[in-house]
Design a protein around this motif. Structure first.
Motif, short mmCIF file in Angstrom:
data_model
loop_
_atom_site.label_atom_id
_atom_site.label_comp_id
_atom_site.label_asym_id
_atom_site.label_seq_id
_atom_site.Cartn_x
_atom_site.Cartn_y
_atom_site.Cartn_z
N ALA A 197 0.91 -1.18 -0.06
CA ALA A 197 -0.01 -0.09 0.09
C ALA A 197 0.88 1.04 -0.08
O ALA A 197 0.60 2.51 -0.66
CB ALA A 197 -1.06 -0.28 1.28
N ARG B 181 2.31 1.64 -3.41
CA ARG B 181 1.43 2.34 -4.31
C ARG B 181 1.05 3.61 -4.18
O ARG B 181 1.17 4.49 -5.17
CB ARG B 181 0.06 1.31 -4.22
CG ARG B 181 -1.19 2.00 -4.91
CD ARG B 181 -0.80 2.17 -6.43
NE ARG B 181 -0.51 0.72 -7.17
CZ ARG B 181 0.39 0.50 -8.00
NH1 ARG B 181 0.80 1.63 -8.74
NH2 ARG B 181 0.27 -0.78 -8.48
N GLU B 182 1.12 4.28 -3.07
CA GLU B 182 1.21 5.60 -2.81
C GLU B 182 2.27 6.30 -3.02
O GLU B 182 2.07 7.41 -3.95
CB GLU B 182 0.90 5.66 -1.11
CG GLU B 182 0.68 7.26 -0.69
CD GLU B 182 0.52 7.42 0.70
OE1 GLU B 182 0.73 8.68 1.19
OE2 GLU B 182 0.37 6.65 1.25
N GLN C 97 -5.41 -9.99 -0.14
CA GLN C 97 -5.14 -8.59 0.46
C GLN C 97 -4.07 -7.62 -0.20
O GLN C 97 -4.31 -6.41 -0.25
CB GLN C 97 -4.53 -8.76 2.14
CG GLN C 97 -4.33 -7.60 2.69
CD GLN C 97 -5.54 -6.65 2.82
OE1 GLN C 97 -6.56 -7.29 3.57
NE2 GLN C 97 -5.48 -5.48 2.46
N ASP D 131 -4.31 -4.04 -1.95
CA ASP D 131 -3.47 -2.85 -1.42
C ASP D 131 -2.81 -2.42 -2.55
O ASP D 131 -2.19 -1.34 -2.51
CB ASP D 131 -2.29 -3.47 -0.62
CG ASP D 131 -3.00 -3.71 0.86
OD1 ASP D 131 -3.92 -3.11 1.17
OD2 ASP D 131 -2.28 -4.45 1.59
N GLY D 132 -2.75 -3.01 -3.87
CA GLY D 132 -2.40 -2.31 -5.22
C GLY D 132 -1.24 -3.09 -5.63
O GLY D 132 -0.48 -2.65 -6.68
#
Length: 257
Positions: A56, A59-60, A92, A96-97
């Protein structure tokens, strides 16, 4: 690739690199560094490969439109988790990406003669990876050791729906080798399926990368290796790639993976 210059090999290897940090002490700061390093002045790596807990964040940091894919590992490194736990881990990570899932097969079960455990695991995780998520399966060839067992594991993975077969976790004594690569690349050819190959662990220099690319070219043809069919899993290789592309001396980088 036989007659390619080191710079051409380096540029090719960069485009095929899964820049990896699966160190036990990896933290958020290390992921920030990895994402920054993956965007080189010479272009991006194919992907970064990280622990699921950092997907995650990556990805951000990379952003939704990044050319750099996010790969993560499941059932890693032991290959011993129950199928349900691996499916949950996979779902998951994708939520989350994650773009790519690198799954460790239950290789100890395979060594003990249980082929069904491998089939069941790969098929279950394949089902949990909807398109366009890429599934790579890690055979842990350094533990399988036997040529016939490596070949059998390759064919089991291919017939169970994987997109790539990958040599290693990087967490055992013997990781990627040219011998294992030869067996796996020939298994792909024998299968007649469009499956990729990923040597992981121990490829640290452009010269070493060239050996794997030459082998792939010999078995599959000079234009076969591209991001959809070939990846290097490495942490130390990027430094040598950049050194070569900058015109500096090659072969000075070292890393555990």
């Amino acid at each position: 690739m036989n007659e390619a210059t080191p710079r051409l090999v380096a540029a090719k290897a960069l485009s095929l690199l899964d820049l990896t940090d699966l160190s036990d002490d990896c933290d958020a700061a290390a992921i920030e560094t990895l994402c920054r390093q993956a965007n080189t002045p010479f272009g991006p790596t194919a992907a970064i490969c990280i622990w699921p807990r950092f997907v995650a964040l990556a990805r951000e940091l990379l952003g939704a439109g990044s050319a750099i894919r996010i790969a993560t590992v499941v059932n890693f490194p032991s290959g011993d988790l129950p199928v349900d736990a691996v499916i949950a881990e996979t779902r998951q990570a994708i939520a989350d990406g994650a773009d790519e899932i690198d799954l460790v097969i239950p290789y100890k079960a395979l060594i003990a003669g249980n082929e069904d455990a491998v089939r069941q695991m790969i098929r279950a995780v394949r089902e949990a990876c909807p398109p366009p998520v890429t599934l790579k399966t890690i055979l842990e060839t350094g533990e399988l050791k036997d040529r016939d067992l490596i070949r059998n594991a390759s064919h089991l993975a291919i017939s169970s729906g994987t997109d790539f077969i990958k040599t290693s976790t990087g967490k055992v004594a013997v990781n990627a080798t040219l011998e294992a690569a030869d067996i796996m690349l020939n298994a792909i050819r024998e299968s007649g399926r469009n499956v990729g190959f990923k040597p992981a662990g121990g490829v640290r220099t452009v010269g070493e990368a060239a050996l794997y690319l030459n082998l792939a070219a010999t078995i599959h043809g000079p234009d076969w290796a591209m991001p959809s069919t070939f990846r290097f899993g490495a942490s130390g290789l990027l430094g040598d790639i950049v050194a070569v592309l900058e015109g500096r001396e090659s072969g000075t980088q070292s890393a555990a993976y």
